[in-house]
Design a protein around this motif. Structure first.
Motif, PDB file in Angstrom:
ATOM      1  N   ARG A 168       0.850  -1.190  -0.038  1.00 50.86           N
ATOM      2  CA  ARG A 168      -0.139   0.052   0.099  1.00 50.86           C
ATOM      3  C   ARG A 168       0.928   1.280   0.092  1.00 50.86           C
ATOM      4  N   ALA A 169       2.082   1.280   0.850  1.00 52.89           N
ATOM      5  CA  ALA A 169       2.611   2.523   0.888  1.00 52.89           C
ATOM      6  C   ALA A 169       3.536   2.773  -0.629  1.00 52.89           C
ATOM      7  N   VAL A 170       3.824   1.533  -1.078  1.00 57.85           N
ATOM      8  CA  VAL A 170       4.638   1.815  -2.629  1.00 57.85           C
ATOM      9  C   VAL A 170       3.616   2.266  -3.674  1.00 57.85           C
ATOM     10  N   ASP A 171       2.448   1.775  -3.635  1.00 57.45           N
ATOM     11  CA  ASP A 171       1.445   2.415  -4.572  1.00 57.45           C
ATOM     12  C   ASP A 171       1.100   3.694  -4.306  1.00 57.45           C
ATOM     13  N   ALA A 172       1.098   3.921  -3.094  1.00 53.88           N
ATOM     14  CA  ALA A 172       0.745   5.587  -2.765  1.00 53.88           C
ATOM     15  C   ALA A 172       1.762   6.460  -3.255  1.00 53.88           C
ATOM     16  N   SER A 173       3.028   5.992  -2.958  1.00 55.80           N
ATOM     17  CA  SER A 173       4.195   6.818  -3.424  1.00 55.80           C
ATOM     18  C   SER A 173       4.322   6.939  -4.734  1.00 55.80           C
ATOM     19  N   LEU A 174       3.876   5.944  -5.566  1.00 52.28           N
ATOM     20  CA  LEU A 174       4.154   5.838  -7.025  1.00 52.28           C
ATOM     21  C   LEU A 174       2.700   6.956  -7.520  1.00 52.28           C
ATOM     22  N   GLN A 175       1.777   6.999  -6.825  1.00 49.71           N
ATOM     23  CA  GLN A 175       0.766   7.993  -7.179  1.00 49.71           C
ATOM     24  C   GLN A 175       1.195   9.383  -6.879  1.00 49.71           C
ATOM     25  N   ARG A 176       1.894   9.500  -5.709  1.00 49.32           N
ATOM     26  CA  ARG A 176       2.222  10.915  -5.532  1.00 49.32           C
ATOM     27  C   ARG A 176       3.373  11.355  -6.411  1.00 49.32           C
ATOM     28  N   LEU A 177       4.477  10.421  -6.773  1.00 51.22           N
ATOM     29  CA  LEU A 177       5.252  11.010  -7.391  1.00 51.22           C
ATOM     30  C   LEU A 177       5.049  10.857  -9.019  1.00 51.22           C
ATOM     31  N   ARG A 178       4.050  10.198  -9.309  1.00 49.32           N
ATOM     32  CA  ARG A 178       3.347  10.228 -10.748  1.00 49.32           C
ATOM     33  C   ARG A 178       4.455   9.421 -11.816  1.00 49.32           C
TER      34      ARG A 178
END
Length: 340
Positions: free
Chosen positions: A131-141
């Motif tokens: 979940r943390a990695v998916d959230a980071s991928l979204q924030r970093l685009r």
């Protein structure tokens, strides 16, 4: 690359680390010596030997200031950016992602981020990691993270669970490589043994506290084990909360600057004696105290890229001079002695 005022002794391959297998220079819009990229451990990542920290982005630096810092970093040849999902509640990642999207330079940037400390996805359970990695991928685009750090050593979760979760992310392309942070040497060894037993990707890097006024934590077992495991080392707090820039020389200096508290523990007779030595070396080399402190770090075995935070774009000139400023053996020995 534009160096600070003066005439630093420089060479294009200054401080090429033993682990560096890349001879391709980073690209700089400015003229001047260009440092050799350094390989991170056994990975295929070859990076610029300074990692720009995003710790202040969205916290003490606003949007325009952050953009100016990132633009100047890229202009001077920088390409390695370090952040975390917990920095400014995720705003650091958002600002970096927006900048990359606006500049269209994702392919020219190596992104490192860290997970484990965020309020939304704390810890390193398999569920929290994904979940943390998916959230980071979204924030970093972005579609993938180049280097993922475990921001904590979560001993409440079996290593096997965390390592298998990270390996799954590597297998499906969301993460390229990973490393540890806040890990002891023994825990890094445990992770390598577990990785071998499970047949999963091992750590390739470690990020830990290391600088001229904070040496013992790294230079004991941790340095030995990093060498044994062929880990790339990224020192954090590389400038000791600003103390190794020479900005803090008195209690009045600590009170004058907003973040002076980070430097306070080093304002002692020993610390001031070190700064005096750094002043002299900076004068002899035509550089700055900041450059000298980072150049010393870059001379140490297995160091790939010190992680450096700045609060304004103009501070980057001294920082980015470090990889192309070669300190002599006598100067390095003197810094070793006075900082011991």
């Amino acid at each position: 690359m534009t160096a600070p005022s003066g005439s630093p002794r420089a060479s294009a391959g200054a401080f090429a680390a033993p682990t560096s297998a890349s001879s391709a220079p980073s690209v700089s819009a400015a003229s001047g010596p260009v440092p050799t990229l350094r390989r991170i451990g056994t990975s295929a990542l070859a990076v610029y030997p300074i990692a720009l920290s995003g710790t202040v982005f969205g916290w003490t630096t606003d949007g325009p200031t952050t953009t100016a810092i990132l633009d100047r970093f890229a202009e001077l040849g920088g390409s390695f950016i370090d952040t975390a999902d917990s920095y400014a509640g995720g705003r650091s990642e958002i600002m970096i992602g927006n900048w990359m999207r606006a500049r269209g330079n994702r392919d020219q940037v190596t992104i490192a981020t860290k997970i484990g400390k965020s309020a939304d996805n704390p810890g390193l359970s398999a569920r929290a990691v994904e979940r943390a990695v998916d959230a980071s991928l979204q924030r970093l685009r972005v579609s993938h993270i180049d280097l993922l750090y475990l921001h904590i050593d979560d001993e409440t979760v079996p290593y096997d669970e965390t390592l298998l979760a990270v390996d799954e992310l590597i297998r499906d392309g969301r993460v390229r490589y990973f490393g540890g942070s806040h890990h002891t040497g023994n825990r890094l060894l445990e992770a390598r043994i577990a990785s071998g037993q499970l047949g999963v990707a091992p750590m390739v890097a470690v990020q830990n506290h290391y600088n001229l006024v904070h040496r013992s934590e790294y230079e004991g077992d941790l340095a030995r084990i990093a060498a044994q495991l062929e880990l790339g080392v990224m020192p954090r707090f590389a400038l000791a909360g600003g103390f190794l820039t020479g900005k803090y020389r008195s209690r009045a200096d600590l009170e004058r600057f907003r973040r002076g508290g980070d430097a306070a523990p080093h304002l002692s007779r020993h610390g001031l004696r070190l700064l005096h030595t750094m002043d002299r070396i900076a004068n002899d080399t035509g550089t700055s105290v900041t450059t000298v402190g980072l150049s010393w770090l870059l001379s140490r075995p297995r160091i790939v890229a010190p992680v450096v935070s700045v609060s304004s774009a103009d501070q980057l000139d001294d920082v980015m001079a470090a990889p192309v400023t070669s300190l002599g053996r006598h100067e390095l020995t003197e810094l070793d002695r006075v900082s011991a």
